[in-house]
Design a protein around this motif. Structure first.
Motif, PDB file in Angstrom:
ATOM      1  N   PRO A   1      -4.393  -4.539 -11.837  1.00  0.00           N
ATOM      2  CA  PRO A   1      -3.855  -5.372 -10.845  1.00  0.00           C
ATOM      3  C   PRO A   1      -2.591  -4.313 -10.654  1.00  0.00           C
ATOM      4  O   PRO A   1      -1.892  -4.516  -9.283  1.00  0.00           O
ATOM      5  N   ASP A   2      -2.305  -3.409 -11.158  1.00  0.00           N
ATOM      6  CA  ASP A   2      -0.990  -2.477 -11.036  1.00  0.00           C
ATOM      7  C   ASP A   2      -1.614  -1.313 -10.028  1.00  0.00           C
ATOM      8  O   ASP A   2      -0.578  -0.582  -9.439  1.00  0.00           O
ATOM      9  N   ASP A   3      -2.857  -1.108  -9.861  1.00  0.00           N
ATOM     10  CA  ASP A   3      -3.203   0.066  -8.791  1.00  0.00           C
ATOM     11  C   ASP A   3      -2.745  -0.241  -7.594  1.00  0.00           C
ATOM     12  O   ASP A   3      -2.729  -1.205  -7.028  1.00  0.00           O
ATOM     13  N   THR A   4      -2.589   0.831  -6.735  1.00  0.00           N
ATOM     14  CA  THR A   4      -2.135   0.909  -5.491  1.00  0.00           C
ATOM     15  C   THR A   4      -3.697   0.344  -4.554  1.00  0.00           C
ATOM     16  O   THR A   4      -4.634   0.633  -4.657  1.00  0.00           O
ATOM     17  N   LEU A   5      -3.044  -0.320  -3.405  1.00  0.00           N
ATOM     18  CA  LEU A   5      -4.017  -0.418  -2.180  1.00  0.00           C
ATOM     19  C   LEU A   5      -4.767   0.841  -1.941  1.00  0.00           C
ATOM     20  O   LEU A   5      -6.143   0.977  -1.580  1.00  0.00           O
ATOM     21  N   LYS A   6      -4.000   1.796  -2.012  1.00  0.00           N
ATOM     22  CA  LYS A   6      -4.448   3.162  -1.603  1.00  0.00           C
ATOM     23  C   LYS A   6      -5.542   3.714  -2.466  1.00  0.00           C
ATOM     24  O   LYS A   6      -6.670   3.964  -2.087  1.00  0.00           O
ATOM     25  N   ASP A   7      -5.304   3.369  -3.847  1.00  0.00           N
ATOM     26  CA  ASP A   7      -6.352   3.855  -5.107  1.00  0.00           C
ATOM     27  C   ASP A   7      -7.432   3.110  -4.840  1.00  0.00           C
ATOM     28  O   ASP A   7      -8.921   3.644  -4.858  1.00  0.00           O
ATOM     29  N   ALA A   8      -7.413   1.854  -4.628  1.00  0.00           N
ATOM     30  CA  ALA A   8      -8.457   0.743  -4.424  1.00  0.00           C
ATOM     31  C   ALA A   8      -9.393   1.317  -3.124  1.00  0.00           C
ATOM     32  O   ALA A   8     -10.702   1.638  -3.421  1.00  0.00           O
TER      33      ALA A   8
ATOM     34  N   ALA B   1     -11.326   4.711  -3.810  1.00  0.00           N
ATOM     35  CA  ALA B   1     -12.319   4.501  -4.897  1.00  0.00           C
ATOM     36  C   ALA B   1     -13.607   3.729  -3.835  1.00  0.00           C
ATOM     37  O   ALA B   1     -14.803   4.344  -4.262  1.00  0.00           O
ATOM     38  N   MET B   2     -13.091   2.909  -3.121  1.00  0.00           N
ATOM     39  CA  MET B   2     -14.313   2.137  -2.184  1.00  0.00           C
ATOM     40  C   MET B   2     -14.818   3.089  -1.477  1.00  0.00           C
ATOM     41  O   MET B   2     -16.171   3.345  -1.450  1.00  0.00           O
ATOM     42  N   ALA B   3     -14.141   3.966  -0.982  1.00  0.00           N
ATOM     43  CA  ALA B   3     -14.791   5.033   0.382  1.00  0.00           C
ATOM     44  C   ALA B   3     -15.392   5.968  -0.541  1.00  0.00           C
ATOM     45  O   ALA B   3     -16.663   6.208  -0.092  1.00  0.00           O
ATOM     46  N   ALA B   4     -15.002   6.490  -1.877  1.00  0.00           N
ATOM     47  CA  ALA B   4     -15.815   7.437  -2.561  1.00  0.00           C
ATOM     48  C   ALA B   4     -17.167   6.857  -3.005  1.00  0.00           C
ATOM     49  O   ALA B   4     -18.226   7.549  -3.121  1.00  0.00           O
ATOM     50  N   LEU B   5     -17.206   5.746  -3.279  1.00  0.00           N
ATOM     51  CA  LEU B   5     -18.405   5.019  -3.730  1.00  0.00           C
ATOM     52  C   LEU B   5     -19.390   4.502  -2.737  1.00  0.00           C
ATOM     53  O   LEU B   5     -20.440   4.164  -3.100  1.00  0.00           O
ATOM     54  N   GLY B   6     -18.684   4.216  -1.800  1.00  0.00           N
ATOM     55  CA  GLY B   6     -19.410   3.425  -0.596  1.00  0.00           C
ATOM     56  C   GLY B   6     -19.498   1.904  -0.963  1.00  0.00           C
ATOM     57  O   GLY B   6     -20.758   1.657  -0.417  1.00  0.00           O
ATOM     58  N   VAL B   7     -18.671   1.307  -1.442  1.00  0.00           N
ATOM     59  CA  VAL B   7     -18.798  -0.049  -1.559  1.00  0.00           C
ATOM     60  C   VAL B   7     -17.590  -0.754  -1.084  1.00  0.00           C
ATOM     61  O   VAL B   7     -16.362   0.003  -0.462  1.00  0.00           O
ATOM     62  N   GLY B   8     -17.727  -2.167  -0.928  1.00  0.00           N
ATOM     63  CA  GLY B   8     -16.732  -2.816  -0.422  1.00  0.00           C
ATOM     64  C   GLY B   8     -15.917  -3.919  -1.466  1.00  0.00           C
ATOM     65  O   GLY B   8     -14.957  -4.713  -0.995  1.00  0.00           O
ATOM     66  N   LEU B   9     -16.122  -3.534  -2.646  1.00  0.00           N
ATOM     67  CA  LEU B   9     -15.461  -4.532  -3.577  1.00  0.00           C
ATOM     68  C   LEU B   9     -15.480  -3.750  -4.879  1.00  0.00           C
ATOM     69  O   LEU B   9     -16.572  -3.152  -5.398  1.00  0.00           O
ATOM     70  N   LEU B  10     -14.274  -4.129  -5.629  1.00  0.00           N
ATOM     71  CA  LEU B  10     -14.039  -3.576  -6.829  1.00  0.00           C
ATOM     72  C   LEU B  10     -13.759  -4.794  -8.113  1.00  0.00           C
ATOM     73  O   LEU B  10     -12.754  -5.460  -7.507  1.00  0.00           O
ATOM     74  N   PRO B  11     -14.280  -4.738  -9.278  1.00  0.00           N
ATOM     75  CA  PRO B  11     -13.664  -5.705 -10.210  1.00  0.00           C
ATOM     76  C   PRO B  11     -12.353  -5.288 -10.528  1.00  0.00           C
ATOM     77  O   PRO B  11     -11.974  -4.092 -10.593  1.00  0.00           O
ATOM     78  N   VAL B  12     -11.328  -6.243 -10.870  1.00  0.00           N
ATOM     79  CA  VAL B  12     -10.118  -6.061 -11.162  1.00  0.00           C
ATOM     80  C   VAL B  12      -9.937  -6.490 -12.626  1.00  0.00           C
ATOM     81  O   VAL B  12     -10.397  -7.819 -12.973  1.00  0.00           O
ATOM     82  N   THR B  13      -9.601  -5.674 -13.697  1.00  0.00           N
ATOM     83  CA  THR B  13      -9.396  -6.249 -14.896  1.00  0.00           C
ATOM     84  C   THR B  13      -8.118  -5.750 -15.653  1.00  0.00           C
ATOM     85  O   THR B  13      -7.189  -5.118 -15.198  1.00  0.00           O
ATOM     86  N   ASP B  14      -7.740  -6.447 -16.485  1.00  0.00           N
ATOM     87  CA  ASP B  14      -6.671  -6.291 -17.207  1.00  0.00           C
ATOM     88  C   ASP B  14      -6.694  -6.720 -18.836  1.00  0.00           C
ATOM     89  O   ASP B  14      -7.389  -7.710 -19.004  1.00  0.00           O
ATOM     90  N   ASN B  15      -6.593  -5.762 -19.586  1.00  0.00           N
ATOM     91  CA  ASN B  15      -6.924  -5.614 -20.896  1.00  0.00           C
ATOM     92  C   ASN B  15      -8.492  -6.006 -21.164  1.00  0.00           C
ATOM     93  O   ASN B  15      -8.710  -6.939 -21.968  1.00  0.00           O
TER      94      ASN B  15
END
Length: 143
Positions: free
Chosen positions: A16-23, A26-40
């Protein structure tokens, strides 16, 4: 056939603390449109390219905005030991193309996409799910 037979086990995560730019990067590098968000080590949400566009940029948040502010917290998921037919029907019912995959201890172990199911399963179950996913008038949670 089970979800574990078709899922992608290696999943890029964000917090949740990652930036929108980081997300987005990561999506662009992986060629995906969705990432799971985890906390602990717990799944707390999902962030999609659409979340970034609509809730992020569309609501005036810049690239330094936080994932936790725009992610979808109401996460739909499936279990690795569920039957693929059941999961693809469920994907159609809830109108999603991808689901995080959890083990019975509710730990994230992968992700499954409708395309993954189509690759391993013959028949029209995937087509039926896609027609349900694509039907107009579904509930939209982007606002």
């Amino acid at each position: 056939m089970k979800v574990s037979d078709a899922m992608t086990p290696e999943v890029q995560l964000c917090t949740p603390d990652d930036t929108l730019k980081d997300a987005a990067q990561a999506m662009a590098a992986l060629g995906v449109g969705l990432l799971p968000v985890t906390d602990n080590e717990r799944l707390v949400g999902m962030i999609s390219d659409r979340d970034i566009a609509i809730r992020g940029i569309g609501m005036g948040r810049g690239p330094e905005g936080r994932v936790g502010d725009v992610m979808t917290a109401d996460v739909k998921y499936c279990y690795e030991d569920q039957d693929l037919d059941e999961v693809s029907a469920n994907m159609g019912d809830i109108q999603v193309r991808r689901l995080p995959v959890l083990n019975r201890n509710k730990r994230l172990v992968g992700i499954i996409a409708l395309g993954d199911i189509a690759l391993v399963q013959s028949g029209n179950g995937t087509g039926a799910a896609l027609s349900e996913i694509s039907r107009p008038g579904g509930q939209h949670t982007q606002v």
